[in-house]
Design a protein around this motif. Structure first.
Motif, PDB file in Angstrom:
ATOM      1  N   ALA A 225       0.818  -1.214   0.000  1.00  0.00           N
ATOM      2  CA  ALA A 225       0.000   0.000   0.000  1.00  0.00           C
ATOM      3  C   ALA A 225       0.848   1.259   0.000  1.00  0.00           C
ATOM      4  CB  ALA A 225      -0.924  -0.010   1.217  1.00  0.00           C
TER       5      ALA A 225
ATOM      6  N   TYR B 161      -6.343  -1.579  -7.970  1.00  0.00           N
ATOM      7  CA  TYR B 161      -6.137  -2.447  -6.806  1.00  0.00           C
ATOM      8  C   TYR B 161      -7.098  -2.071  -5.674  1.00  0.00           C
ATOM      9  CZ  TYR B 161      -3.573  -4.428  -2.788  1.00  0.00           C
ATOM     10  OH  TYR B 161      -3.214  -5.096  -1.638  1.00  0.00           O
ATOM     11  N   LEU B 162      -7.180  -0.777  -5.379  1.00  0.00           N
ATOM     12  CA  LEU B 162      -7.988  -0.320  -4.258  1.00  0.00           C
ATOM     13  C   LEU B 162      -9.477  -0.530  -4.498  1.00  0.00           C
ATOM     14  CD1 LEU B 162      -6.041   2.995  -3.551  1.00  0.00           C
ATOM     15  CD2 LEU B 162      -6.050   0.949  -2.111  1.00  0.00           C
TER      16      LEU B 162
ATOM     17  N   THR C   6      -8.635   5.661   0.786  1.00  0.00           N
ATOM     18  CA  THR C   6      -7.323   5.513   0.153  1.00  0.00           C
ATOM     19  C   THR C   6      -7.397   5.842  -1.329  1.00  0.00           C
ATOM     20  OG1 THR C   6      -6.766   3.789   1.755  1.00  0.00           O
ATOM     21  CG2 THR C   6      -5.411   3.930  -0.216  1.00  0.00           C
ATOM     22  N   ALA C   7      -8.409   5.306  -2.014  1.00  0.00           N
ATOM     23  CA  ALA C   7      -8.552   5.579  -3.450  1.00  0.00           C
ATOM     24  C   ALA C   7      -8.802   7.059  -3.714  1.00  0.00           C
ATOM     25  CB  ALA C   7      -9.705   4.739  -4.018  1.00  0.00           C
TER      26      ALA C   7
ATOM     27  N   ALA D  29      -5.399  -7.719  -6.044  1.00  0.00           N
ATOM     28  CA  ALA D  29      -6.366  -7.271  -5.039  1.00  0.00           C
ATOM     29  C   ALA D  29      -7.243  -8.415  -4.556  1.00  0.00           C
ATOM     30  CB  ALA D  29      -7.232  -6.152  -5.618  1.00  0.00           C
TER      31      ALA D  29
ATOM     32  N   SER E 248      -2.665   2.090  -8.799  1.00  0.00           N
ATOM     33  CA  SER E 248      -3.173   2.042  -7.422  1.00  0.00           C
ATOM     34  C   SER E 248      -4.689   1.910  -7.374  1.00  0.00           C
ATOM     35  CB  SER E 248      -2.764   3.319  -6.671  1.00  0.00           C
ATOM     36  OG  SER E 248      -1.385   3.346  -6.433  1.00  0.00           O
TER      37      SER E 248
ATOM     38  N   GLY F 281     -10.897   1.645   2.270  1.00  0.00           N
ATOM     39  CA  GLY F 281     -10.516   1.488   0.874  1.00  0.00           C
ATOM     40  C   GLY F 281     -10.925   2.677   0.022  1.00  0.00           C
TER      41      GLY F 281
END
Length: 481
Positions: free
Chosen positions: A57, A85-86, A434-435, A140, A82, A431
């Motif tokens: 991460a 995946y997120l 983060t995205a 992921a 990124s 999640g």
């Protein structure tokens, strides 16, 4: 209730036979299972997964610049390394957890390690950016299988009297991975290239897979019947989040005309509305909307989302700013280490350093206020390698105080019968935060006037920190029913 292993054929030795090898959990060897320290070995194995997940991460953003140079792509395209995946992780965590309840958490955890390790190798060998993004989605899936089962495996392995210690060990594994990510990533990119940011997962994954096979305990009991997973809700959630992020990417300079964002925007609204309706009427919703009406849960989830947005936003901002100034990937990684290191130290040492009379509500407010102060300092100071570690370290410490306290307040307000659903909503918020941290910083850097992008991005992060602080003023959560 019958265990998973009672339901499938075994040899007299207890080992599965035939195709059952692939869908039955293998017991630990007797010489390990009967040892008083066997639980420590099991928890240490789970720490491999916690370490790998957090390392991944915090390391990938350092590959943005070399990826853009090699594949001739802009930041709006590279950020999907990124985002893919997120977003996949957000959509998969809850259904994977329910699937594991029925088929065995050890088995699914090991499959997660295998998928994550193979996908990491494929990412490291990817010939193009599109292929890399695709393999990140597969990666992921492996991460979801690990994350959805890690806490359950720890609590299954450890004696009740050692539960806090066991969960602390897992948190330490996450903290080490988060703290080492920028330094390890910067060193790998600067020496052997971006591909090794993914390939480094392979030897760790192989060791963890073998260790888990022999050291993790079997699932004690399987949920009766088939797992209840609402596939339509998963698709609607994935469609809404992916389309929404695609709109932000078009605005960030993806290389498509602005009008092309209309289609994804309509898709995001349609899928989002259908998802909400499905959660209200569906028999087994991914998100229990009724829980959001309980005092403190909805503000807490918003605060958690903002916290992770503020945590991961600088991981995108700092490499871009320092890279434009000519700093190496290793230098960027060393500067960035201050943020996750501060987070790790505060998250693990807060109980010893904070006044003993502070409850979680006060910790939450103090941490959010610290985030506001740190980001105001970040926006005011020159963004140079010598000065950046100060506001980043302070931000990490503040987030390390805020995040555990905020999550505790949310879970305390969730009825015991809905603890799994509440944990899933916390993971969804993490999640999505983060995205959004990745997407918001990329969008701001693209839209801001030349020379003002870094300060504008810091201002955006400051606004979300202020929102997190505002959520702490919500009324006190109710006790569990």
């Amino acid at each position: 209730m019958a265990t998973v292993n009672d339901q499938l054929p075994t040899l007299p030795s207890g080992r599965p036979r035939g195709w059952a090898v692939l869908h039955q959990e293998r017991p630990r060897p007797e010489r390990i299972r009967t040892r008083p320290w066997a639980w420590r070995l099991a928890v240490a194995t789970v720490c491999f997964g916690a370490f790998m997940g957090q390392l991944d991460a915090s390391v990938v953003t350092l590959t943005y610049q070399p990826l853009g140079e090699q594949f001739h792509a802009g930041p709006a395209a590279v950020e999907w390394v990124s985002l893919s995946y997120l977003l996949a992780l957000v959509a998969l965590l809850v259904p994977v957890g329910r699937f594991s309840d029925a088929h065995g958490r050890k088995l699914m955890y090991l499959y997660g390690f295998a998928v994550f390790t193979l996908a990491s190798a494929a990412c490291g060998l990817a010939p193009g950016l599109g292929v890399l993004v695709g393999f990140r989605v597969v990666q992921a899936l492996g991460a979801a299988l690990m994350q959805a089962n890690s806490v359950a495996l720890v609590t299954t392995s450890a004696p009740a009297a050692r539960m806090r210690s066991a969960l602390g060990m897992q948190a330490a594994g996450q903290a080490v991975g988060l703290a080492l990510g920028p330094t390890v990533g910067g060193a790998l990119v600067a020496t052997v290239g971006w591909r090794w940011v993914f390939l480094v997962n392979v030897p760790i994954g192989i060791v963890a897979l073998v260790s888990g096979h022999y050291l993790l305990p079997r699932t004690r009991a399987a949920a009766p019947g088939r797992p209840r997973v609402d596939a339509l809700s998963v698709l609607l959630l994935g469609g809404a989040t992916t389309a929404g992020m695609l709109v932000l990417s078009v605005g960030s300079g993806l290389g498509l005309p602005v009008w092309t964002a209309a289609g994804p925007a309509l898709a995001a609204l349609t899928c989002g509305r259908a998802f909400v309706r499905r959660q209200r009427r569906g028999p087994d919703p991914l998100v229990d909307l009724a829980l959001l009406r309980r005092g403190g849960i909805a503000p807490g989830l918003v605060g958690g989302l903002c916290g992770y947005l503020v945590l991961f936003g600088p991981l995108v901002l700092v490499p871009v700013v320092l890279g434009r100034g000519g700093a190496s990937a290793l230098s960027c990684g060393l500067v960035l280490t201050a943020l996750p290191l501060g987070f790790a130290l505060a998250a693990t040492l807060a109980d010893r350093l904070l006044p003993p009379g502070w409850d979680d509500r006060r910790r939450c407010r103090a941490g959010a206020a610290g985030c506001v102060a740190a980001l105001a300092l970040l926006a005011a100071l020159p963004m140079t390698p010598g000065l950046l570690p100060v506001p980043l370290g302070l931000l990490g410490i503040a987030l390390g105080v805020f995040t555990p306290a905020n999550n505790t307040l949310v879970m305390r307000a969730v009825p015991q019968t809905s603890a799994g659903t509440g944990g899933g909503m916390v993971n969804l918020g993490r999640g999505l935060g983060t995205a959004l941290g990745v997407a918001a910083v990329t969008l701001t850097l693209h839209l801001a006037p030349a020379g003002a992008g870094a300060r504008a991005a810091a201002g955006v992060l400051l606004a979300f920190a202020a929102l997190a602080l505002a959520t702490t003023s919500a009324r006190q959560p109710r006790a569990k029913a």
